[in-house]
Design an enzyme around this catalytic site. Structure first.
Site, PDB file in Angstrom:
ATOM      1  N   SER A   1       5.402   2.773  -5.248  1.00  0.00           N
ATOM      2  CA  SER A   1       5.326   3.799  -4.200  1.00  0.00           C
ATOM      3  C   SER A   1       6.600   4.626  -4.147  1.00  0.00           C
ATOM      4  O   SER A   1       7.660   4.202  -4.619  1.00  0.00           O
ATOM      5  CB  SER A   1       5.111   3.141  -2.835  1.00  0.00           C
TER       6      SER A   1
HETATM    7  N1  SAM Z   1       4.298  -2.506  -3.619  1.00  0.00           N
HETATM    8  C1  SAM Z   1       4.231  -2.089  -4.984  1.00  0.00           C
HETATM    9  C2  SAM Z   1       5.594  -1.827  -5.574  1.00  0.00           C
HETATM   10  O1  SAM Z   1       6.593  -1.955  -4.879  1.00  0.00           O
HETATM   11  O2  SAM Z   1       5.634  -1.536  -6.776  1.00  0.00           O
HETATM   12  C3  SAM Z   1       3.313  -0.902  -5.195  1.00  0.00           C
HETATM   13  C4  SAM Z   1       1.937  -1.268  -4.985  1.00  0.00           C
HETATM   14  S1  SAM Z   1       0.714  -0.271  -5.697  1.00  0.00           S
HETATM   15  C5  SAM Z   1       0.774   1.153  -4.711  1.00  0.00           C
HETATM   16  C6  SAM Z   1      -0.692  -1.183  -5.097  1.00  0.00           C
HETATM   17  C7  SAM Z   1      -0.885  -2.518  -5.758  1.00  0.00           C
HETATM   18  O3  SAM Z   1      -1.898  -3.225  -5.060  1.00  0.00           O
HETATM   19  C8  SAM Z   1      -1.345  -2.443  -7.191  1.00  0.00           C
HETATM   20  O4  SAM Z   1      -0.473  -3.149  -8.023  1.00  0.00           O
HETATM   21  C9  SAM Z   1      -2.720  -3.096  -7.167  1.00  0.00           C
HETATM   22  O5  SAM Z   1      -3.048  -3.801  -8.345  1.00  0.00           O
HETATM   23  C10 SAM Z   1      -2.585  -4.029  -5.982  1.00  0.00           C
HETATM   24  N2  SAM Z   1      -3.859  -4.462  -5.388  1.00  0.00           N
HETATM   25  C11 SAM Z   1      -4.992  -3.758  -5.195  1.00  0.00           C
HETATM   26  N3  SAM Z   1      -5.927  -4.526  -4.600  1.00  0.00           N
HETATM   27  C12 SAM Z   1      -5.369  -5.745  -4.410  1.00  0.00           C
HETATM   28  C13 SAM Z   1      -5.821  -6.971  -3.857  1.00  0.00           C
HETATM   29  N4  SAM Z   1      -7.060  -7.110  -3.383  1.00  0.00           N
HETATM   30  N5  SAM Z   1      -4.964  -8.010  -3.808  1.00  0.00           N
HETATM   31  C14 SAM Z   1      -3.702  -7.905  -4.301  1.00  0.00           C
HETATM   32  N6  SAM Z   1      -3.230  -6.776  -4.852  1.00  0.00           N
HETATM   33  C15 SAM Z   1      -4.043  -5.712  -4.900  1.00  0.00           C
END
Ligand code: SAM
Length: 259
Positions: free
Chosen positions: A105
């Protein structure tokens, strides 16, 4: 080498008076090796300087006030959570690709979501959506324990390695579906979800402690999401709309629930 410097010295000594010759030597040796340019940023000093500039301009300048959040953002080396190719962009205020169609993000949103959690230092925090591990690293400076869940195994593994390599010892990464939270480690004083869903997953709500704060983007379509903070008071939801955001969608069980 010494001979060359000596004969160069003799020639220069004839051309310049003694004082200016030594001044010239002083200037030559105090300049030292050339610093890497910002375009090909490689030095830790350069990264640290860009990071401080980002904190001032993009975070404090846009209204982030919590001193501890600003300090944490000035400490965490975002460039180590992305690929080498992306590094020159590490401290620009924008999301960046981390592989598997996912993103790290933008720093302002990381700071804003962190500030909204109102952490004091003794909390247990759950993050859903580890991605690169960057947000978890920021949280680790502000809470006692950070539990983070990532659904894509390769990202979870890489985040685990990065966090361990830098030395974050109060962060635990689980590979799995964050929809179900992390029951054994709960309840949590704060929960942060970094992928969007139509509504708050029930298991996450149950694992939020009384007076706890949950921050997440709500909304299905990429263009119509709002960041909300929900407080648990007397078991009830107190919802605040914060701002419009664009996040990747939450996958896994939440999608079959939405159908
Ligand atoms: N917080 C992260 C960082 O600092 O890099 C960025 C997160 S990215 C915007 C969103 C993440 O949520 C992705 O890596 C995606 O694979 C994960 N995601 C999506 N659905 C999910 C779920 N049901 N459980 C866990 N992770 C999930």
């Amino acid at each position: 080498m010494n001979i060359t410097i000596l004969s160069l010295g003799r020639i220069l000594n004839r051309v310049f008076p003694a004082d200016s010759f030594f001044l010239l030597l002083l200037v030559l040796f105090s300049v030292g090796p050339a610093r890497p340019s910002m375009a090909g940023q490689t030095g830790e000093d350069d990264f640290a300087r860009s990071r401080r500039e980002m904190v001032e301009k993009d975070l404090r300048g846009r209204g982030i006030k919590d001193r501890k959040v600003l300090e944490a953002m000035a400490l965490v080396p975002r460039h180590l959570f992305i690929t080498e190719r992306q590094r020159p962009l590490a401290y620009e205020d924008r999301p960046l690709p981390i592989g598997e169609d996912q993103t790290i993000s933008q720093p302002y949103i990381v700071a804003l979501m962190t500030e909204l959690l109102e952490l004091k230092g003794g909390e247990k925090v759950l993050e859903v959506g580890t991605g690169s591990g960057y947000q978890a690293a920021v949280l680790s400076h502000l809470a006692k324990e950070v539990y983070t869940i990532e659904i894509i195994p390769s990202l979870a593994e890489r985040a685990r390695e990065t966090l361990a390599r830098i030395g974050y010892a109060n962060v635990w990464v689980k590979t799995g579906d964050g929809f179900f939270g992390w029951e054994e480690k709960g309840p949590f004083e704060a929960i942060l979800v970094t992928a969007s869903a139509e509504k708050i997953p029930e298991p996450l709500w149950r694992q939020l402690r009384e007076e706890g704060r949950l921050v997440m983007p709500l909304g299905g379509e990429r263009k119509r999401q709002k960041l909300v903070r929900v407080r648990k008071r007397g078991g009830r939801r107190h919802v605040e709309d914060i701002t419009g955001v664009i996040f990747v969608p939450m996958t896994g069980a939440v999608q079959s629930e939405a159908r």
